[in-house]
Design a protein around this motif. Structure first.
Motif, PDB file in Angstrom:
ATOM      1  N   LYS A 160       3.240   6.245 -40.555  1.00  0.00           N
ATOM      2  CA  LYS A 160       4.215   7.021 -41.338  1.00  0.00           C
ATOM      3  C   LYS A 160       5.635   6.642 -40.937  1.00  0.00           C
ATOM      4  O   LYS A 160       6.491   6.433 -41.792  1.00  0.00           O
ATOM      5  N   GLU A 161       5.865   6.565 -39.633  1.00  0.00           N
ATOM      6  CA  GLU A 161       7.208   6.196 -39.177  1.00  0.00           C
ATOM      7  C   GLU A 161       7.581   4.796 -39.661  1.00  0.00           C
ATOM      8  O   GLU A 161       8.707   4.565 -40.101  1.00  0.00           O
ATOM      9  N   PHE A 162       6.632   3.873 -39.600  1.00  0.00           N
ATOM     10  CA  PHE A 162       6.877   2.505 -40.042  1.00  0.00           C
ATOM     11  C   PHE A 162       7.252   2.466 -41.525  1.00  0.00           C
ATOM     12  O   PHE A 162       8.219   1.807 -41.917  1.00  0.00           O
TER      13      PHE A 162
ATOM     14  N   TYR B 182      10.631   3.900 -41.982  1.00  0.00           N
ATOM     15  CA  TYR B 182      11.598   2.926 -41.497  1.00  0.00           C
ATOM     16  C   TYR B 182      11.880   1.875 -42.567  1.00  0.00           C
ATOM     17  O   TYR B 182      13.033   1.559 -42.864  1.00  0.00           O
ATOM     18  N   LEU B 183      10.811   1.337 -43.157  1.00  0.00           N
ATOM     19  CA  LEU B 183      10.988   0.321 -44.197  1.00  0.00           C
ATOM     20  C   LEU B 183      11.766   0.867 -45.388  1.00  0.00           C
ATOM     21  O   LEU B 183      12.610   0.168 -45.950  1.00  0.00           O
TER      22      LEU B 183
ATOM     23  N   VAL C 206      15.376   0.812 -44.515  1.00  0.00           N
ATOM     24  CA  VAL C 206      15.901  -0.556 -44.515  1.00  0.00           C
ATOM     25  C   VAL C 206      16.065  -1.057 -45.950  1.00  0.00           C
ATOM     26  O   VAL C 206      17.049  -1.706 -46.279  1.00  0.00           O
ATOM     27  N   PHE C 207      15.090  -0.735 -46.829  1.00  0.00           N
ATOM     28  CA  PHE C 207      15.199  -1.135 -48.232  1.00  0.00           C
ATOM     29  C   PHE C 207      16.473  -0.586 -48.864  1.00  0.00           C
ATOM     30  O   PHE C 207      17.076  -1.218 -49.718  1.00  0.00           O
ATOM     31  N   ALA C 208      16.868   0.597 -48.457  1.00  0.00           N
ATOM     32  CA  ALA C 208      18.061   1.230 -49.022  1.00  0.00           C
ATOM     33  C   ALA C 208      19.323   0.420 -48.714  1.00  0.00           C
ATOM     34  O   ALA C 208      20.334   0.574 -49.394  1.00  0.00           O
TER      35      ALA C 208
ATOM     36  N   ILE D  36      19.916   4.359 -38.458  1.00  0.00           N
ATOM     37  CA  ILE D  36      18.448   4.390 -38.460  1.00  0.00           C
ATOM     38  C   ILE D  36      18.002   4.442 -37.002  1.00  0.00           C
ATOM     39  O   ILE D  36      18.343   3.559 -36.218  1.00  0.00           O
ATOM     40  N   LYS D  37      17.258   5.459 -36.660  1.00  0.00           N
ATOM     41  CA  LYS D  37      16.838   5.676 -35.271  1.00  0.00           C
ATOM     42  C   LYS D  37      15.312   5.782 -35.182  1.00  0.00           C
ATOM     43  O   LYS D  37      14.754   6.878 -35.196  1.00  0.00           O
ATOM     44  N   PRO D  38      14.612   4.654 -35.070  1.00  0.00           N
ATOM     45  CA  PRO D  38      13.164   4.715 -34.915  1.00  0.00           C
ATOM     46  C   PRO D  38      12.781   5.463 -33.630  1.00  0.00           C
ATOM     47  O   PRO D  38      13.516   5.439 -32.644  1.00  0.00           O
ATOM     48  N   ILE D  39      11.616   6.086 -33.659  1.00  0.00           N
ATOM     49  CA  ILE D  39      11.142   6.840 -32.498  1.00  0.00           C
ATOM     50  C   ILE D  39      10.254   5.974 -31.612  1.00  0.00           C
ATOM     51  O   ILE D  39      10.410   5.959 -30.397  1.00  0.00           O
ATOM     52  N   HIS D  40       9.343   5.233 -32.238  1.00  0.00           N
ATOM     53  CA  HIS D  40       8.407   4.403 -31.468  1.00  0.00           C
ATOM     54  C   HIS D  40       9.197   3.356 -30.682  1.00  0.00           C
ATOM     55  O   HIS D  40      10.038   2.653 -31.247  1.00  0.00           O
ATOM     56  N   PRO D  41       8.946   3.227 -29.367  1.00  0.00           N
ATOM     57  CA  PRO D  41       9.726   2.298 -28.532  1.00  0.00           C
ATOM     58  C   PRO D  41       9.709   0.848 -29.035  1.00  0.00           C
ATOM     59  O   PRO D  41      10.741   0.179 -29.006  1.00  0.00           O
TER      60      PRO D  41
END
Length: 192
Positions: free
Chosen positions: A58-60, A63-64, A67-69, A118-123
Motif C-alpha cells: 500500500k505504501e509503495f 508513493y508511486l 511521484v506520478f503527480a 514525500i516522506k516514505p515510511i519504509h526504511p
C-alpha cells in the motif's frame, strides 16, 4: 528524469498476478532500460478487490501515485528545453535564457520542493527516495548553471559544461533510484 518509475520502465502488475514472484530471486536491476519515450509504456494495476495489499505494498503504491503527480512539472520543463534545441549558440542564447527562467527552473523548483515533501515510511523506500530527491536537486542546480551560462551576451561554455555535468550526475542518481525501485517492487511481489 525519473518521474514515473512505471511509465519509464515498464508495466507494473499486482502482486496477485504472480503468486510466486516474491519467491523468485531478484536482481538489483531489471532488463528494462530507460526510455525518453514514456508513451510506449503503460501502467496496469489489477483491481485491488481481488486481493489484500500488505502495508508495504500500500505504501509503495501510494508513493508511486505521489511521484506520478510530479510528472507534469518535468514534462513542462523538458518540453521547454527541447523547443530551443540541444545546442546552445549565440543565436538561441536569449531564447534559452527565457525558457530556463520562465519555465524550466520554476517547474524543476516545484518538482524538487514537492519531492522533498514525500516522506516514505519504509526504511528501504526512504533510501530509494533520497536518490530521487538528490538527483532532481542536482538537475535543478545544473539548469541554474545553464541559466547563468546564457545570461550574458556571450555564452559562457565553461559554466555550461559545469551545468551539463550536474544534470548528468542527477540523471545517473535518478537512474539508480529507478533500478532500486524495480528491485524493491519485485521484493514486494510485483511482476513486470
Amino acid at each position: 528524469m525519473f518521474t514515473s518509475f512505471i511509465m519509464l520502465g515498464g508495466v507494473l502488475l499486482s502482486p496477485a498476478a504472480s503468486a510466486n514472484a516474491a519467491n523468485e530471486p531478484t536482481s538489483t536491476y531489471s532488463d528494462q532500460s530507460y526510455s525518453d519515450d514514456a508513451e510506449h509504456f503503460s501502467e496496469e494495476l489489477m483491481d485491488e478487490t481481488e486481493y489484500e495489499l500488505t502495508a508495504d505494498q500500500k505504501e509503495f503504491e501510494q508513493y508511486l501515485e505521489k511521484v506520478f503527480a510530479l510528472e507534469s512539472y518535468e514534462t513542462k520543463a523538458m518540453d521547454a528545453l527541447e523547443s530551443v534545441g540541444s545546442q546552445v549558440t549565440s543565436a538561441n542564447r536569449k531564447s534559452m535564457y527565457l525558457k530556463l527562467t520562465n519555465t524550466v527552473i520554476p517547474n524543476y523548483t516545484k518538482l524538487v520542493s514537492k519531492a522533498k515533501q514525500i516522506k516514505p515510511i519504509h526504511p528501504e523506500l526512504k533510501k530509494i527516495h533520497a536518490y530521487f530527491v538528490k538527483g532532481s536537486y542536482l538537475q535543478l542546480e545544473g539548469y541554474l548553471l545553464y541559466k547563468q551560462a546564457v545570461s550574458k551576451n556571450k555564452v559562457n561554455y565553461t559554466i555550461l559544461k559545469q551545468g551539463s555535468a550536474k544534470v548528468k550526475a542527477g540523471g545517473d542518481l535518478i537512474n539508480q533510484c529507478e533500478q532500486y525501485l524495480y528491485a524493491y517492487a519485485r521484493n514486494l511481489g510485483y511482476d513486470f
